[in-house]
Design a protein around this motif. Structure first.
Motif, PDB file in Angstrom:
ATOM      1  N   MET A   1       0.827  -1.202   0.000  1.00  0.00           N
ATOM      2  CA  MET A   1       0.000   0.000   0.000  1.00  0.00           C
ATOM      3  C   MET A   1       0.868   1.262   0.000  1.00  0.00           C
ATOM      4  O   MET A   1       0.553   2.236  -0.658  1.00  0.00           O
ATOM      5  CB  MET A   1      -0.920  -0.050   1.234  1.00  0.00           C
ATOM      6  CG  MET A   1      -1.870   1.091   1.315  1.00  0.00           C
ATOM      7  SD  MET A   1      -3.069   0.956  -0.026  1.00  0.00           S
ATOM      8  CE  MET A   1      -4.075   2.333   0.309  1.00  0.00           C
ATOM      9  N   TRP A   3       3.831   1.679  -1.277  1.00  0.00           N
ATOM     10  CA  TRP A   3       4.453   1.926  -2.582  1.00  0.00           C
ATOM     11  C   TRP A   3       3.442   2.440  -3.607  1.00  0.00           C
ATOM     12  O   TRP A   3       3.802   3.184  -4.535  1.00  0.00           O
ATOM     13  CB  TRP A   3       5.156   0.673  -3.096  1.00  0.00           C
ATOM     14  CG  TRP A   3       6.369   0.370  -2.251  1.00  0.00           C
ATOM     15  CD1 TRP A   3       6.535  -0.679  -1.414  1.00  0.00           C
ATOM     16  CD2 TRP A   3       7.549   1.159  -2.160  1.00  0.00           C
ATOM     17  NE1 TRP A   3       7.752  -0.598  -0.787  1.00  0.00           N
ATOM     18  CE2 TRP A   3       8.408   0.530  -1.235  1.00  0.00           C
ATOM     19  CE3 TRP A   3       7.979   2.343  -2.743  1.00  0.00           C
ATOM     20  CZ2 TRP A   3       9.644   1.029  -0.899  1.00  0.00           C
ATOM     21  CZ3 TRP A   3       9.227   2.837  -2.412  1.00  0.00           C
ATOM     22  CH2 TRP A   3      10.045   2.185  -1.502  1.00  0.00           C
ATOM     23  N   LYS A   4       2.172   2.077  -3.456  1.00  0.00           N
ATOM     24  CA  LYS A   4       1.146   2.617  -4.351  1.00  0.00           C
ATOM     25  C   LYS A   4       0.976   4.120  -4.119  1.00  0.00           C
ATOM     26  O   LYS A   4       0.822   4.892  -5.067  1.00  0.00           O
ATOM     27  CB  LYS A   4      -0.185   1.900  -4.122  1.00  0.00           C
ATOM     28  CG  LYS A   4      -0.231   0.516  -4.708  1.00  0.00           C
ATOM     29  CD  LYS A   4      -1.621  -0.088  -4.541  1.00  0.00           C
ATOM     30  CE  LYS A   4      -1.661  -1.488  -5.116  1.00  0.00           C
ATOM     31  NZ  LYS A   4      -2.993  -2.094  -4.983  1.00  0.00           N
ATOM     32  N   ILE A   5       1.012   4.520  -2.864  1.00  0.00           N
ATOM     33  CA  ILE A   5       0.885   5.945  -2.542  1.00  0.00           C
ATOM     34  C   ILE A   5       2.101   6.713  -3.055  1.00  0.00           C
ATOM     35  O   ILE A   5       1.966   7.776  -3.672  1.00  0.00           O
ATOM     36  CB  ILE A   5       0.705   6.138  -1.022  1.00  0.00           C
ATOM     37  CG1 ILE A   5      -0.630   5.545  -0.583  1.00  0.00           C
ATOM     38  CG2 ILE A   5       0.781   7.612  -0.653  1.00  0.00           C
ATOM     39  CD1 ILE A   5      -0.822   5.500   0.910  1.00  0.00           C
ATOM     40  N   GLY A   7       4.122   5.817  -5.484  1.00  0.00           N
ATOM     41  CA  GLY A   7       4.054   5.814  -6.944  1.00  0.00           C
ATOM     42  C   GLY A   7       3.047   6.831  -7.468  1.00  0.00           C
ATOM     43  O   GLY A   7       3.305   7.525  -8.454  1.00  0.00           O
ATOM     44  N   GLY A   8       1.908   6.925  -6.811  1.00  0.00           N
ATOM     45  CA  GLY A   8       0.904   7.906  -7.212  1.00  0.00           C
ATOM     46  C   GLY A   8       1.403   9.332  -7.035  1.00  0.00           C
ATOM     47  O   GLY A   8       1.172  10.197  -7.880  1.00  0.00           O
TER      48      GLY A   8
END
Length: 60
Positions: A1, A3-5, A7-8
């Motif tokens: 989670m 890394w998704k933030i 990356g975003g």
């Protein structure tokens, strides 16, 4: 989670950088076009004032 933030956020930052550079380029381009057009207008107005017919009078 996490890394998704991250990356975003990186993707959003990159998008803002690209959009900002394009907008900056367009603003600079429009500014210089306006400067050149203003100089041309002033030159044409000065030429017309100097070249004008002295015999023309208002109301005649």
């Amino acid at each position: 989670m996490f890394w998704k933030i991250v990356g975003g956020l990186i993707l959003a930052w990159a998008a803002f950088m690209v959009i900002g550079s394009l907008v900056g380029f367009l603003v600079k381009a429009v500014f210089w076009i306006a400067v050149i057009a203003g100089a041309g207008f002033l030159g044409a107005a000065a030429y017309g004032a100097l070249k004008g017919d002295d015999k023309k009078k208002i109301g005649s």
